[in-house]
Design a protein around this motif. Structure first.
Motif, short mmCIF file in Angstrom:
data_model
loop_
_atom_site.label_atom_id
_atom_site.label_comp_id
_atom_site.label_asym_id
_atom_site.label_seq_id
_atom_site.Cartn_x
_atom_site.Cartn_y
_atom_site.Cartn_z
N ALA A 160 0.86 -1.19 0.00
CA ALA A 160 0.00 0.00 0.00
C ALA A 160 0.89 1.23 0.00
O ALA A 160 2.07 1.16 0.34
CB ALA A 160 -0.91 0.00 1.22
N ILE A 161 0.31 2.37 -0.40
CA ILE A 161 1.11 3.59 -0.46
C ILE A 161 0.28 4.77 -0.01
O ILE A 161 -0.94 4.84 -0.26
CB ILE A 161 1.68 3.80 -1.88
N THR A 162 0.94 5.71 0.66
CA THR A 162 0.28 6.92 1.11
C THR A 162 1.26 8.07 1.07
O THR A 162 2.48 7.87 1.22
CB THR A 162 -0.29 6.75 2.54
N GLY A 163 0.75 9.26 0.84
CA GLY A 163 1.59 10.45 0.85
C GLY A 163 0.74 11.66 1.14
O GLY A 163 -0.42 11.74 0.73
N ALA A 164 1.33 12.60 1.86
CA ALA A 164 0.61 13.82 2.23
C ALA A 164 1.27 15.03 1.59
O ALA A 164 2.48 15.06 1.36
CB ALA A 164 0.58 13.98 3.75
N CYS B 124 -4.18 9.57 -0.79
CA CYS B 124 -3.62 10.90 -1.05
C CYS B 124 -4.19 11.84 0.01
O CYS B 124 -5.40 12.08 0.05
CB CYS B 124 -4.01 11.35 -2.45
N VAL B 125 -3.31 12.35 0.87
CA VAL B 125 -3.74 13.17 2.00
C VAL B 125 -3.31 14.62 1.75
O VAL B 125 -2.13 14.90 1.51
CB VAL B 125 -3.12 12.67 3.32
N VAL B 126 -4.25 15.53 1.80
CA VAL B 126 -4.01 16.96 1.56
C VAL B 126 -3.07 17.18 0.38
O VAL B 126 -2.17 18.02 0.41
CB VAL B 126 -3.52 17.71 2.83
N GLY B 127 -3.28 16.43 -0.70
CA GLY B 127 -2.40 16.49 -1.86
C GLY B 127 -2.72 17.69 -2.74
O GLY B 127 -3.87 18.09 -2.91
N SER C 40 -12.65 7.07 -2.99
CA SER C 40 -13.41 7.35 -1.78
C SER C 40 -12.87 8.65 -1.21
O SER C 40 -11.71 9.02 -1.44
CB SER C 40 -13.27 6.22 -0.77
N VAL C 41 -13.71 9.37 -0.50
CA VAL C 41 -13.35 10.72 -0.06
C VAL C 41 -13.58 10.86 1.43
O VAL C 41 -14.63 10.45 1.94
CB VAL C 41 -14.16 11.79 -0.82
N ALA C 42 -12.60 11.43 2.13
CA ALA C 42 -12.73 11.72 3.55
C ALA C 42 -12.46 13.20 3.75
O ALA C 42 -11.35 13.68 3.46
CB ALA C 42 -11.76 10.88 4.38
N ARG D 205 -8.10 12.42 0.87
CA ARG D 205 -8.43 12.91 2.21
C ARG D 205 -7.93 14.35 2.34
O ARG D 205 -6.80 14.66 1.97
CB ARG D 205 -7.75 12.01 3.25
N TYR D 206 -8.79 15.24 2.89
CA TYR D 206 -8.35 16.62 3.06
C TYR D 206 -9.13 17.29 4.18
O TYR D 206 -10.20 16.82 4.60
CB TYR D 206 -8.49 17.41 1.76
#
Length: 291
Positions: free
Chosen positions: A91-95, A118-121, A264-266, A240-241
């Motif tokens: 899995a991969i994640t980045g902000a 993708c967090v606050v990208g 999906s959106v958070a 996500r944001y």
């Protein structure tokens, strides 16, 4: 720290945290940043059954510069690092600045990425229908102005900014961004966390240990074509944001949520740009569950 050499002779530096046999999650740092930007409690990662992989994007920390790189240039670098670690699926994640790079890997390695976040990208600079600067703090608008002025201006200004940032963090890590930003209260609370302060004391000087070229090349990559199409993403992605974010305003998150297929959106009403350690751990754990 571990290093590998790419086919073009560049060195990439990376680290592995947590359980060596745990579920692999690649975490891509923001802009600026480095491999030391991570969840602060390695024992908690191990207890959660997580193997977290971080690396210095080219020009940051101990990774050699890759002049003219695009956002999508990270794809073969990530592939080489997970190969070196012995990982097939991850899995991969980045902000923040890591967000677009996360999406690039999701698009470029669909047979290997189980899910992405993708967090606050940041969104593409010329994204149709997006007012790129709406809600953005003037300090960040100023940095994009330097970017548009070109590499020489950007390098000169970021060299000065980096020196000031390293000095501030050594004195008081809560002042990592300086005193002119109108940060959300949630962001101020995260910066006051002792664990976050410890990580920032380690990561900030390391991120610019060999200069600011990583920061320069990130910024330049964001205003150019990214080198991949969001429409090509076929793996599960969460966008996500926070609505109180003044570094990468909520409009960027909304735009990405509308253009990443099946995302999906958070949306977090009271959140700004930063996440506190308990939230970070919960989000990492959620990436280890089946999509």
């Amino acid at each position: 720290m571990e290093t590998i050499e790419q086919a073009d002779g560049r060195q990439l530096a990376y680290e592995v945290w947590g359980d060596p046999a745990g579920f692999p999650v690649v975490v891509l740092h923001g802009t600026p940043g480095c491999r030391l930007n991570r969840y602060p409690d390695e024992s908690a990662l191990a207890a959660a059954g997580l193997r977290v992989i971080t690396y210095d994007r080219p020009g940051y920390g101990r990774s050699d510069r890759d002049p003219g790189r695009q956002v999508a240039s990270c794809v073969p670098d990530v592939a080489a690092i997970v190969d070196a670690v012995g990982v097939d699926r991850f899995a991969i994640t980045g902000a923040s600045g890591g967000g677009p790079h996360t999406l690039a890997v999701a698009a470029g390695l669909p047979d290997r990425v189980t899910r992405a976040r993708c967090v606050v990208g940041v969104a593409p600079y010329e994204a149709p229908g997006l007012d790129f600067y709406a809600g953005m703090d003037p300090e960040n608008v100023k940095e994009f102005g330097w970017t548009l002025a070109g590499e020489d201006t950007l390098h000169r200004e970021l060299t000065r900014e980096a020196a000031d940032m390293v000095t501030r963090v050594a004195q008081d890590p809560t002042r990592i961004l300086g005193d002119d930003w109108e940060l959300a209260e949630a962001d101020k609370a995260v910066l006051a966390d002792p664990q976050v302060q410890k990580v920032n004391r380690e990561a900030v000087p390391e991120s610019v240990a060999t200069g600011v070229w990583g920061w320069v090349d990130d910024d330049l990559a964001f205003i150019r074509p990214w080198g991949f199409e969001l429409a090509d993403i076929r793996v599960p992605v969460e966008v996500r944001y926070g609505l109180a974010d003044v570094l990468v305003p909520a409009g960027h998150g909304r735009w990405l949520a509308e253009h990443v297929p099946g995302a999906s959106v958070a949306v977090e009403a009271g959140a700004g740009h930063l996440a506190d350690p308990p939230t970070v751990l919960a989000l990492l754990r959620s990436l280890a569950t089946p999509a």
